[in-house]
Design an enzyme around this catalytic site. Structure first.
Site, PDB file in Angstrom:
ATOM      1  N   LYS A 154     -27.892 -65.071  42.045  1.00 56.68           N
ATOM      2  CA  LYS A 154     -28.296 -65.863  43.213  1.00 56.68           C
ATOM      3  C   LYS A 154     -27.231 -66.928  43.442  1.00 56.68           C
ATOM      4  CE  LYS A 154     -30.100 -69.196  44.598  1.00 56.68           C
ATOM      5  NZ  LYS A 154     -29.489 -70.181  45.515  1.00 56.68           N
ATOM      6  N   GLY A 211     -33.672 -70.358  50.392  1.00 59.47           N
ATOM      7  CA  GLY A 211     -34.920 -70.953  49.900  1.00 59.47           C
ATOM      8  C   GLY A 211     -34.985 -70.991  48.386  1.00 59.47           C
ATOM      9  N   GLU A 220     -26.368 -74.802  31.918  1.00 57.64           N
ATOM     10  CA  GLU A 220     -25.123 -75.586  32.054  1.00 57.64           C
ATOM     11  C   GLU A 220     -25.403 -76.634  33.121  1.00 57.64           C
ATOM     12  OE1 GLU A 220     -22.474 -75.161  30.250  1.00 57.64           O
ATOM     13  OE2 GLU A 220     -22.836 -73.213  29.344  1.00 57.64           O
ATOM     14  N   CYS A 274     -18.461 -80.911  37.172  1.00 57.32           N
ATOM     15  CA  CYS A 274     -19.413 -81.383  36.159  1.00 57.32           C
ATOM     16  C   CYS A 274     -18.712 -82.093  35.003  1.00 57.32           C
ATOM     17  CB  CYS A 274     -20.220 -80.206  35.636  1.00 57.32           C
ATOM     18  SG  CYS A 274     -19.175 -78.850  35.088  1.00 57.32           S
ATOM     19  N   GLU A 321     -25.042 -89.188  37.398  1.00 56.19           N
ATOM     20  CA  GLU A 321     -23.977 -88.337  37.935  1.00 56.19           C
ATOM     21  C   GLU A 321     -23.890 -88.547  39.444  1.00 56.19           C
ATOM     22  OE1 GLU A 321     -24.650 -84.050  38.090  1.00 56.19           O
ATOM     23  OE2 GLU A 321     -22.704 -83.766  37.126  1.00 56.19           O
TER      24      GLU A 321
END
Ligand code: NAD
Length: 495
Positions: free
Chosen positions: A191, A225, A267, A301, A400
């Protein structure tokens, strides 16, 4: 180096999903827009997978795992991965254009971590590991009430992996997940992020048209969605979720799968600290501080978004950082000089701006930036932004931001620096600079993060385990640890 995006929007578009080996439209013809964050223009649409489409994708992945020899035929899997690698290489320039257009990725980053680095090893390393990985090992014979058993430990794939991907380094994350999941013999329902679907749908097209990967082994179902994406998480036919994204979503997924004891690889977010020790060569150590915070709009990240300076050399360090910030090349992602492009969306830009407001309210000193660049009238841009006089408890030091924002914190001594670095809910990555590599290494061992860079070293690679401590995740992607994470272990004994 490529300087422009050579492909038209029509060529860039790949609206179809991949379900059971076929490139298909969505069951109800629904679509969602793909917006170029540098121009704010809709560059095309993507079919929005319905619940039925996702159901068919999961059923196909289940069947491919249970009823074909994909899970057991090592040589065939290697052949397929190498074929896919070649197809990607052949289509590299198209993929580069897609990444620049839909991600707003500066083209300079596609020559490295957005495209060429993952193309270089994310499929190749796991494909080669198929030959070298110890799939089976013998244990010493066992005596049990006088009966002597031979014993073997055997590794086999987990089953159907639901792979869920964010938008910031989408192809890199996807190839990383796919390479390991497929090399270990799993089948996949992927996805992609709704904001960046075409890198994945093109991958789906290449799998269908240019490889022998059997129908159902890889299914790619974009959807706008999240409740539909969650069908993958909730479905008992999916054995493992490999998720990369925010800590909030990761925790939500963790709760959803707990009742099923589903395998999970997470992750998640980060707030990495760079400790600059008092003996460091400051110009060298801090030259990359702006690059580290602003690269790809700070949408990474593992970027080092906190710099810790010794109080005794604080002003000297801050001056170097400020100079580096003034030199950040940002703007149009198709211009190869830029390392910072736009934020991915208007919403993401607002989130960054909100943190800039919070930082000022908290009493941090805004040294540079903080606004929207006046010369960029279109696109979701934020100026490279530098905060000094930041204290460890401030929200801009803890949370973050995912924007081009650096926080600089002073520390008293080495102990204090380690304490500040570890005073974070996250534990993804970190860095230490020192004139003494031994001293830097001793500090690195004390940092509670999954990777640490010493004097600018780069840990990343398909062979390197990657992941986080604490709220930055569970498990490791890549390397032998990542390979193992996609396998079950069976111990067999016989008389
Ligand atoms: P996000 O959590 O909002 O979304 C990530 C993905 O999860 C998207 O594809 C989204 O559609 C999907 N999703 C959201 N809710 C879901 C649900 N209920 N069920 C199933 N799927 C769902 O994250 P994002 O904003 O796309 O990405 C940014 C975040 O990703 C940052 O926190 C960043 O640190 C993190 N990230 C981590 C790594 C890493 O390796 N640790 C790498 C890249 C990004």
């Amino acid at each position: 180096m490529t300087t422009t995006v050579p492909h038209s929007a029509q060529v860039l578009a790949e609206p179809r999903m991949l379900v059971d080996g076929r490139l298909v439209e969505s069951g109800d013809d629904g679509v969602f827009p793909n917006i170029n964050p540098a121009t704010e223009e809709t560059i095309g649409h993507t079919f929005d997978a319905t619940a039925d489409d996702i159901d068919r994708a999961i059923a196909a992945a289940r069947r491919a795992f249970d009823e074909t020899d994909w899970a057991t035929d090592h040589a065939f899997r290697k052949h397929c991965l190498l074929q896919l690698q070649q197809a990607l290489e052949k289509n590299k320039e198209l993929l580069r254009s897609v990444l620049v257009a839909e991600v707003g990725a500066p083209v300079s980053t596609t020559h490295h971590m957005q495209l060429e680095t993952p193309l270089g090893d994310d499929l190749l390393w796991p494909a080669q590991a198929i030959d070298t990985f110890p799939w089976e090992r013998d244990l010493a014979d066992n005596d049990f009430f006088g009966a002597r058993s031979w014993r073997k430990v055997h590794k086999e794939p987990i089953g159907v992996v639901g792979a869920i991907v964010p938008w910031n380094f989408p192809l890199e994350t996807t190839l990383n997940k796919l390479g390991t999941a497929l090399a270990t013999g799993n089948t996949v329902v992927l996805k992609p992020a709704a904001l960046t679907p075409w890198n994945a749908t093109h991958l789906g097209r290449l799998i269908a048209e240019e490889t022998d990967i059997p129908a159902g082994v890889v299914n790619i179902v974009p959807t706008a969605g999240n409740e539909r994406a969650q069908l993958i998480v909730d479905d008992p036919r999916v054995d493992m979720i490999s998720f990369t994204g925010s800590t909030a979503t990761g925790r939500h997924i963790q709760q959803r799968v707990a009742p099923m004891t589903k395998r999970l690889l997470l992750e998640l977010g980060g707030k990495s600290a760079h400790i600059v020790l008092d003996d460091a060569d400051f110009p060298q150590a801090l030259a990359s501080s702006a690059f580290q915070a602003c690269l790809h709009g700070g949408q990474g990240c593992a970027l080092q978004t906190r710099v810790l300076l010794p109080r005794s050399r604080h002003e000297e360090g801050l001056e170097i950082i400020e100079t580096a910030f003034r030199a950040v090349a940002y703007g149009d992602p198709t211009d190869p000089v830029n390392i910072q492009g736009p934020q991915i969306s208007a919403q993401q830009r607002e989130k960054v701006e909100e943190y800039i407001r919070i930082g000022q309210e908290e009493g941090a000193r805004l040294v540079l930036g903080g606004g929207r660049p006046a010369h960029l009238t279109r696109g979701y841009y934020v100026e490279p932004t530098l905060f000094a006089d930041v204290t460890p408890g401030m929200r801009i030091a803890q949370e973050e931001i995912f924007g081009p924002v650096l926080t600089v914190l002073p520390y008293d001594d080495e102990e204090h620096a380690v304490r500040i670095a570890n005073d974070s809910p996250y534990g993804l990555s970190g860095a230490v600079s020192s004139a003494s590599p031994e001293r830097a290494l001793a500090v690195a061992w004390r940092i509670r993060t999954g990777t640490v860079s010493i004097n600018g070293g780069v840990a990343h690679g398909a062979d390197a385990p990657y992941g986080g401590y604490k709220a930055s995740g569970i498990g490791r992607q890549s390397g032998l640890e990542g390979f193992e994470a996609h396998l079950e272990t069976k111990t067999v004994a016989g008389l």
